[in-house]
Scaffold this motif. Structure first.
Motif, PDB file in Angstrom:
ATOM      1  N   ARG A 107       0.012  -5.772   0.854  1.00 56.64           N
ATOM      2  CA  ARG A 107       0.178  -4.316   0.807  1.00 56.64           C
ATOM      3  C   ARG A 107       0.311  -3.744   2.213  1.00 56.64           C
ATOM      4  NH1 ARG A 107      -4.227  -0.964   0.805  1.00 56.64           N
ATOM      5  NH2 ARG A 107      -5.491  -2.589  -0.182  1.00 56.64           N
ATOM      6  N   HIS A 108      -0.504  -4.245   3.137  1.00 53.12           N
ATOM      7  CA  HIS A 108      -0.378  -3.786   4.525  1.00 53.12           C
ATOM      8  C   HIS A 108       1.019  -4.088   5.076  1.00 53.12           C
ATOM      9  CE1 HIS A 108      -4.526  -2.932   4.260  1.00 53.12           C
ATOM     10  NE2 HIS A 108      -5.004  -4.114   4.571  1.00 53.12           N
ATOM     11  N   TRP A 109       1.568  -5.240   4.712  1.00 55.76           N
ATOM     12  CA  TRP A 109       2.914  -5.591   5.189  1.00 55.76           C
ATOM     13  C   TRP A 109       3.953  -4.627   4.623  1.00 55.76           C
ATOM     14  CZ3 TRP A 109       7.017  -7.824   2.175  1.00 55.76           C
ATOM     15  CH2 TRP A 109       8.134  -8.157   2.932  1.00 55.76           C
ATOM     16  N   ARG A 110       3.860  -4.325   3.319  1.00 55.63           N
ATOM     17  CA  ARG A 110       4.824  -3.394   2.729  1.00 55.63           C
ATOM     18  C   ARG A 110       4.685  -1.993   3.344  1.00 55.63           C
ATOM     19  NH1 ARG A 110       3.520  -2.190  -1.927  1.00 55.63           N
ATOM     20  NH2 ARG A 110       1.741  -3.511  -2.459  1.00 55.63           N
ATOM     21  N   ASP A 111       3.444  -1.578   3.561  1.00 59.23           N
ATOM     22  CA  ASP A 111       3.223  -0.242   4.128  1.00 59.23           C
ATOM     23  C   ASP A 111       3.727  -0.138   5.565  1.00 59.23           C
ATOM     24  OD1 ASP A 111       2.078   0.825   1.833  1.00 59.23           O
ATOM     25  OD2 ASP A 111       0.016   0.381   2.450  1.00 59.23           O
ATOM     26  N   VAL A 112       3.463  -1.154   6.367  1.00 62.83           N
ATOM     27  CA  VAL A 112       3.795  -1.053   7.789  1.00 62.83           C
ATOM     28  C   VAL A 112       5.304  -1.037   8.013  1.00 62.83           C
ATOM     29  CG1 VAL A 112       3.897  -3.498   8.494  1.00 62.83           C
ATOM     30  CG2 VAL A 112       2.895  -1.790  10.036  1.00 62.83           C
ATOM     31  N   LEU A 113       6.056  -1.619   7.094  1.00 59.59           N
ATOM     32  CA  LEU A 113       7.518  -1.600   7.236  1.00 59.59           C
ATOM     33  C   LEU A 113       8.077  -0.179   7.193  1.00 59.59           C
ATOM     34  CD1 LEU A 113       8.608  -4.617   4.994  1.00 59.59           C
ATOM     35  CD2 LEU A 113       8.612  -4.503   7.500  1.00 59.59           C
ATOM     36  N   CYS A 114       7.362   0.728   6.556  1.00 59.73           N
ATOM     37  CA  CYS A 114       7.844   2.114   6.461  1.00 59.73           C
ATOM     38  C   CYS A 114       7.855   2.814   7.812  1.00 59.73           C
ATOM     39  CB  CYS A 114       6.976   2.907   5.481  1.00 59.73           C
ATOM     40  SG  CYS A 114       7.025   2.279   3.790  1.00 59.73           S
ATOM     41  N   GLY A 115       7.132   2.283   8.779  1.00 61.69           N
ATOM     42  CA  GLY A 115       7.099   2.918  10.099  1.00 61.69           C
ATOM     43  C   GLY A 115       8.463   3.002  10.752  1.00 61.69           C
ATOM     44  N   ARG A 116       9.333   2.058  10.445  1.00 64.49           N
ATOM     45  CA  ARG A 116      10.663   2.055  11.062  1.00 64.49           C
ATOM     46  C   ARG A 116      11.575   3.143  10.506  1.00 64.49           C
ATOM     47  NH1 ARG A 116      11.246  -4.514  10.532  1.00 64.49           N
ATOM     48  NH2 ARG A 116      10.402  -5.081  12.594  1.00 64.49           N
ATOM     49  N   ILE A 117      11.218   3.703   9.352  1.00 59.73           N
ATOM     50  CA  ILE A 117      12.099   4.650   8.685  1.00 59.73           C
ATOM     51  C   ILE A 117      11.954   6.059   9.240  1.00 59.73           C
ATOM     52  CG2 ILE A 117      12.715   5.621   6.428  1.00 59.73           C
ATOM     53  CD1 ILE A 117      13.275   2.583   6.837  1.00 59.73           C
ATOM     54  N   HIS A 118      10.784   6.381   9.748  1.00 58.15           N
ATOM     55  CA  HIS A 118      10.552   7.749  10.202  1.00 58.15           C
ATOM     56  C   HIS A 118      11.433   8.089  11.411  1.00 58.15           C
ATOM     57  CE1 HIS A 118       7.094   8.228   7.578  1.00 58.15           C
ATOM     58  NE2 HIS A 118       6.655   7.064   7.997  1.00 58.15           N
ATOM     59  N   THR A 119      11.864   9.343  11.435  1.00 55.90           N
ATOM     60  CA  THR A 119      12.632   9.846  12.571  1.00 55.90           C
ATOM     61  C   THR A 119      11.751   9.884  13.821  1.00 55.90           C
ATOM     62  OG1 THR A 119      13.961  11.205  11.082  1.00 55.90           O
ATOM     63  CG2 THR A 119      13.930  11.840  13.402  1.00 55.90           C
ATOM     64  N   PRO A 120      12.306   9.456  14.982  1.00 52.01           N
ATOM     65  CA  PRO A 120      13.646   8.908  15.188  1.00 52.01           C
ATOM     66  C   PRO A 120      13.698   7.423  14.866  1.00 52.01           C
ATOM     67  CG  PRO A 120      12.510   9.053  17.290  1.00 52.01           C
ATOM     68  CD  PRO A 120      11.572   9.640  16.272  1.00 52.01           C
ATOM     69  N   GLN A 121      14.787   7.008  14.243  1.00 49.52           N
ATOM     70  CA  GLN A 121      14.967   5.597  13.941  1.00 49.52           C
ATOM     71  C   GLN A 121      15.355   4.832  15.204  1.00 49.52           C
ATOM     72  OE1 GLN A 121      16.724   7.891  11.768  1.00 49.52           O
ATOM     73  NE2 GLN A 121      15.118   7.839  10.220  1.00 49.52           N
ATOM     74  N   ASP A 122      15.137   3.508  15.143  1.00 50.92           N
ATOM     75  CA  ASP A 122      15.325   2.669  16.328  1.00 50.92           C
ATOM     76  C   ASP A 122      16.715   2.805  16.927  1.00 50.92           C
ATOM     77  OD1 ASP A 122      12.743   1.688  16.178  1.00 50.92           O
ATOM     78  OD2 ASP A 122      13.316  -0.125  15.079  1.00 50.92           O
ATOM     79  N   ASP A 123      17.753   2.841  16.081  1.00 50.71           N
ATOM     80  CA  ASP A 123      19.111   2.828  16.635  1.00 50.71           C
ATOM     81  C   ASP A 123      19.368   4.049  17.500  1.00 50.71           C
ATOM     82  OD1 ASP A 123      19.064   4.429  14.262  1.00 50.71           O
ATOM     83  OD2 ASP A 123      21.243   4.319  14.132  1.00 50.71           O
ATOM     84  N   SER A 124      18.942   5.234  17.027  1.00 55.32           N
ATOM     85  CA  SER A 124      19.208   6.439  17.811  1.00 55.32           C
ATOM     86  C   SER A 124      18.372   6.455  19.084  1.00 55.32           C
ATOM     87  CB  SER A 124      18.933   7.686  16.973  1.00 55.32           C
ATOM     88  OG  SER A 124      17.583   7.753  16.563  1.00 55.32           O
TER      89      SER A 124
END
Length: 381
Positions: free
Chosen positions: A352-369
């Motif tokens: 569950r911690h693994w699934r939850d922590v992946l959401c951190g990349r989605i929040h603005t600003p995303q890595d690419d920008s």
């Protein structure tokens, strides 16, 4: 609320309680209403609001400590609380155009009734508002007030919100864009329970639909010509970077804590000792510690600077958010590398911690920008 010196103890106690309920809410994708009742009773829902509006005026460093601790127990609850904190802090920021009476009402109802607020911005057609574009949500002027129609996605905390800070545009010949303060539950408003994600399943980030909803004229709290919205506020961006980074670092700390217990308890017969005695395990735990320490120092430094009036560039704050969220993901994945099937079973919290922590990349600003902006600045192009 308890005296400030007791705040860390209070929050740790709440976090432990939330952790006990987190697995069930994750499994059922059910909203943790009881967590917010506890937060209200503890007096934490007005922690970020300005003292001038009836709040407690906590520093950003204090808020990040709270979010980190709550995120360790239940990150979905922490995410909703971030939205409350950021909206309340914005009410006291220079340039805020909200009528003072409405701002005071929002804070007062949070104190008295546990009322929560979030900004509803994302739309099917618009995508992420941070990447530009005008909202499709329309506010029409009528003799009775504003009539609002539109659909908002990813409305975190939707089941419990009392207020929507709704991002919309007017139907005027020269449209204005901005926020209307919409009380939840008005006729024509409904929640479509669309949130069924990999992680943060209990955040209630459903769609909210508005069909010809009547909103009082005075609730158009900040409408401007599009050109008057001069891009994102660097201070606000930096503050959200601090809080988002604290949340996912909290998730990684929870994963680390579970891993330590697992390594001490697991004693394969072929080894004759616990896994904690293996150099391989010690090395991986050391790498996790280095990632968490980096995050803690980055978050604390950025928070202290903001509290002292030192505002970084938007890209610097974005880079810190990117580094810390990716460090948190790496820390949890390192923990999984030592646990074999144990780390992937739903009987243990690590998956569950693994699934939850992946959401951190989605929040603005995303890595690419973030990376493109940093690269252009470094290259001078």
């Amino acid at each position: 609320m308890n005296a400030p010196l007791k705040l860390p103890e209070l929050v740790r106690s709440l976090s432990a309680d939330f952790a006990q309920r987190a697995a069930a809410h994750d499994r059922d994708a059910s909203f943790p209403f009881e967590n917010f009742s506890d937060l209200h009773q503890a007096g934490l829902l007005t922690l970020a609001a300005p003292i001038s509006l009836g709040g407690q005026g906590a520093t950003l460093a204090q808020l990040s400590d709270v979010i980190g601790a709550i995120g360790k127990g239940d990150p979905a609850t922490a995410l909703v609380l971030i939205m409350q904190f950021t909206q309340h802090r914005s009410l006291g920021r220079g340039g805020n155009r909200w009528p003072k009476a409405l701002a005071q009402k929002v804070v007062r109802e949070a104190a008295e009734k546990g009322a929560l607020i979030n900004a509803l911005r994302v739309e099917p057609e618009l995508g992420s508002p941070a990447r530009g574009g005008l909202p499709a949500t329309i506010a029409r002027q009528t003799p009775q007030g504003w009539r609002v129609s539109g659909r908002k996605l990813y409305s975190t905390g939707a089941p419990i919100l009392s207020w929507y800070a709704l991002w919309a545009r007017t139907d005027e010949a020269e449209p204005r864009v901005g926020y209307l303060l919409v009380p939840a539950g008005l006729a024509g408003t409904r929640i479509d329970e669309t949130w069924d994600h990999l992680g943060l399943r209990a955040s209630g980030s459903h769609d909210v639909v508005f069909e010809d909803v009547l909103v009082p004229f005075e609730n158009a709290v900040d409408l401007r010509l599009p050109a008057e919205w001069l891009g994102a506020d660097p201070q606000a961006q930096a503050e959200i970077a601090v809080l988002i980074s604290a949340l996912y670092t909290g998730v990684a700390e929870a994963a680390r804590d579970w891993l330590l217990g697992f390594l001490h308890a697991r004693k394969p017969s072929s080894l004759g000792a616990s896994l904690a005695t293996l150099p391989r395990a010690q090395e991986v735990v050391g790498r996790i510690e280095s990632l968490l320490l980096t995050n803690q120092r980055l978050i604390a430094g950025l928070a202290r600077g903001l509290d002292d009036g030192v505002f970084p560039s938007a890209n610097e704050a974005g880079l810190i958010k990117s580094v810390t969220t990716n460090n948190a993901v790496q820390a949890v994945e390192l923990a999984q590398s030592l646990t074999s099937n144990h780390g992937l079973t739903r009987h243990n919290p690590l998956e569950r911690h693994w699934r939850d922590v992946l959401c951190g990349r989605i929040h603005t600003p995303q890595d690419d920008s973030v990376w493109i902006t940093a690269g252009r600045k470094a290259l001078g192009v």
